[in-house]
Write a protein that holds these residues in place. Structure first.
Motif, mmCIF file in Angstrom:
data_model
loop_
_atom_site.group_PDB
_atom_site.id
_atom_site.type_symbol
_atom_site.label_atom_id
_atom_site.label_comp_id
_atom_site.label_asym_id
_atom_site.label_seq_id
_atom_site.Cartn_x
_atom_site.Cartn_y
_atom_site.Cartn_z
ATOM 1 N N VAL A 235 86.423 15.457 30.169
ATOM 2 C CA VAL A 235 86.603 15.866 28.625
ATOM 3 C C VAL A 235 85.359 16.799 28.166
ATOM 4 C CG1 VAL A 235 87.150 15.029 26.489
ATOM 5 C CG2 VAL A 235 88.289 14.277 28.271
ATOM 6 N N VAL A 236 85.858 17.773 27.516
ATOM 7 C CA VAL A 236 84.706 18.693 26.759
ATOM 8 C C VAL A 236 85.239 19.209 25.635
ATOM 9 C CG1 VAL A 236 85.585 21.013 27.869
ATOM 10 C CG2 VAL A 236 83.226 20.479 27.092
ATOM 11 N N VAL A 237 84.190 19.061 24.687
ATOM 12 C CA VAL A 237 84.630 19.269 23.277
ATOM 13 C C VAL A 237 84.657 21.027 23.159
ATOM 14 C CG1 VAL A 237 84.143 19.223 20.838
ATOM 15 C CG2 VAL A 237 84.024 17.127 22.078
ATOM 16 N N HIS A 238 85.485 21.665 22.689
ATOM 17 C CA HIS A 238 85.740 23.111 22.378
ATOM 18 C C HIS A 238 86.367 23.298 21.226
ATOM 19 C CE1 HIS A 238 86.355 27.116 23.081
ATOM 20 N NE2 HIS A 238 87.815 26.915 23.272
ATOM 21 N N PRO A 239 85.709 23.504 20.199
ATOM 22 C CA PRO A 239 86.085 23.482 18.724
ATOM 23 C C PRO A 239 86.953 24.659 18.357
ATOM 24 C CG PRO A 239 83.499 23.089 18.604
ATOM 25 C CD PRO A 239 83.875 23.498 20.073
ATOM 26 N N GLN A 240 86.919 25.680 19.094
ATOM 27 C CA GLN A 240 87.954 26.418 18.775
ATOM 28 C C GLN A 240 89.245 26.778 19.205
ATOM 29 O OE1 GLN A 240 84.658 27.231 20.268
ATOM 30 N NE2 GLN A 240 83.771 27.706 18.305
ATOM 31 N N SER A 241 89.340 25.821 20.141
ATOM 32 C CA SER A 241 90.849 25.424 20.697
ATOM 33 C C SER A 241 91.454 26.801 21.533
ATOM 34 C CB SER A 241 91.814 24.906 19.643
ATOM 35 O OG SER A 241 91.171 23.766 19.570
ATOM 36 N N ILE A 242 90.594 27.681 22.250
ATOM 37 C CA ILE A 242 90.978 28.674 22.683
ATOM 38 C C ILE A 242 91.105 28.545 24.197
ATOM 39 C CG2 ILE A 242 90.228 31.088 23.548
ATOM 40 C CD1 ILE A 242 90.860 30.904 20.398
#
Length: 381
Positions: A235-242
């Protein structure tokens, strides 16, 4: 022409599925619509899409609908509405868009009738993974993921030799509390948690996104959908959800599926698979400035994600208990009965209370689901 039954038609996924249907009237026909209690919206959907069958799970709402509607669509009520929609003869595909373990039984019945499953109800695989995947194999049924993360992985895996794939990388927005200090997180209110920065979802899923319970559920779902063990699901956090999710190849190459945070893309891919069709929406534009961030999850501040890996590896009924206890606690939090930090405490306490496990059957699964909910409720009194 594909004939669709949509379970959860008035929710976020259900309404967006119908938007996709409306863009392709020559390809889709809706034959069944079921919602929980939203009479007004369901009645509008009945008039527009003219299904053969429609229903409301909430008994009082169903009775009101019966008194209001006089058209040709057959009305069904209560839990029987879910089964009716799942098994209607005319449907070739059943979209399960309801939230929670309520999706398990209709999915089982739809599989037994040979329906293709458009899966937006992650709890079905989280709680019943061994049973659902076994039945799908037995009846030769395809399960097509609708969650954006799982659709992304599904698309990245298309045409790949699985021997060349090292791991799956599931992206997480981080939710509305991503930048909060550790001490402050436990005091978050429902209003705080419902302010999701990128996605417009139902209340339960949005709260789960704030706690990362949702991402934990998605990790377990990915295990059952794609057959990767938990050591090869990251799992990696990717704030932009692109970037909706990725796969890592054995040589280190990363394949990603990208797009704006709009659920109509993964919904349409499931509905039209293996074809792709034009979709009217705001698409990703690389001629405009675009920044993408990737961060490791804060496991200590959002411990539900680590716990999900633990219960996923343990298998058996633990994922079902994890799911049921969380669902019960989340609704209690939404009703202001417990604090945000108590959700995790309730879930761990219920897991610690589990006794010896029986054989993994549908009856036993539903029984332990009820037990977990009752136990969670008793802990919050």
């Amino acid at each position: 022409m594909k004939y669709l039954s949509i379970i959860g038609s008035t929710g976020s996924i259900g309404t967006q599925t119908l938007d996709v249907v409306s863009q392709h009237p020559d390809q889709f026909k809706v034959v069944a619509l079921v919602a929980h209690h939203n009479i007004d919206l369901l009645e509008k959907q009945i008039k527009e899409y003219k299904p053969l069958v429609a229903g409301l799970v909430d008994e009082s709402a169903f009775k009101e609908l019966q008194g209001r509607y006089t058209g040709p669509t057959k009305l069904v009520g209560g839990k029987e509405a879910l089964i009716a929609a799942a098994t209607i003869q005319e449907a070739t595909m059943v979209v399960t868009a309801i939230v929670g373990a309520a999706g398990i039984e209709p999915t089982v019945e739809a599989i037994k009738k040979g329906k293709t499953i458009g899966l937006a109800n992650k709890e079905t695989l989280v709680a019943g993974g061994p049973l659902i995947t076994s039945l799908a194999k037995e009846y030769g049924v395809q399960i097509l993921p609708i969650d954006s993360e799982h659709s992304a992985i599904f698309q990245c895996l298309e045409g790949q030799d699985r021997k060349n794939v090292d791991s799956l990388i599931v992206t997480a927005s981080g939710g509305p509390l991503r930048t909060w200090d550790s001490d402050k997180i436990k005091t978050a209110t429902a209003a705080d948690c419902l302010r999701h920065p990128t996605w417009n979802m139902g209340n339960k899923i949005t709260i789960d996104s704030a706690s990362l319970f949702n991402k934990g559920l998605e990790v377990i779902e990915a295990h059952w959908l794609f057959g990767f063990d938990f050591d090869h699901i990251d799992v990696v956090v990717h704030p932009q959800s692109i970037v909706h999710s990725m796969i890592r190849m054995k040589d280190g190459a990363i394949l990603a599926q990208m797009g704006n945070p709009d659920m109509r893309e993964p919904i349409q891919y499931a509905l039209t698979y293996p074809k792709r069709e034009v979709l009217s929406m705001n698409h990703l534009d690389f001629t405009k400035a675009l920044q993408l961030e990737f961060l490791p999850p804060r496991y200590d501040d959002f411990p539900a994600l680590r716990l999900a890996y633990e219960v996923g590896r343990a298998s058996g009924f633990k994922p079902a208990v994890f799911n049921a206890a969380n669902e019960t606690a989340v609704y209690a939090f939404l009703e202001d009965k417990i604090a945000f930090g108590d959700i995790y405490k309730v879930v761990t306490s219920v897991l610690e209370s589990m006794g010896p496990e029986d054989d993994f059957t549908l009856d036993n699964l539903l029984s332990i689901d009820r037990w977990a909910r009752e136990k969670a409720t008793s802990l919050m009194l």
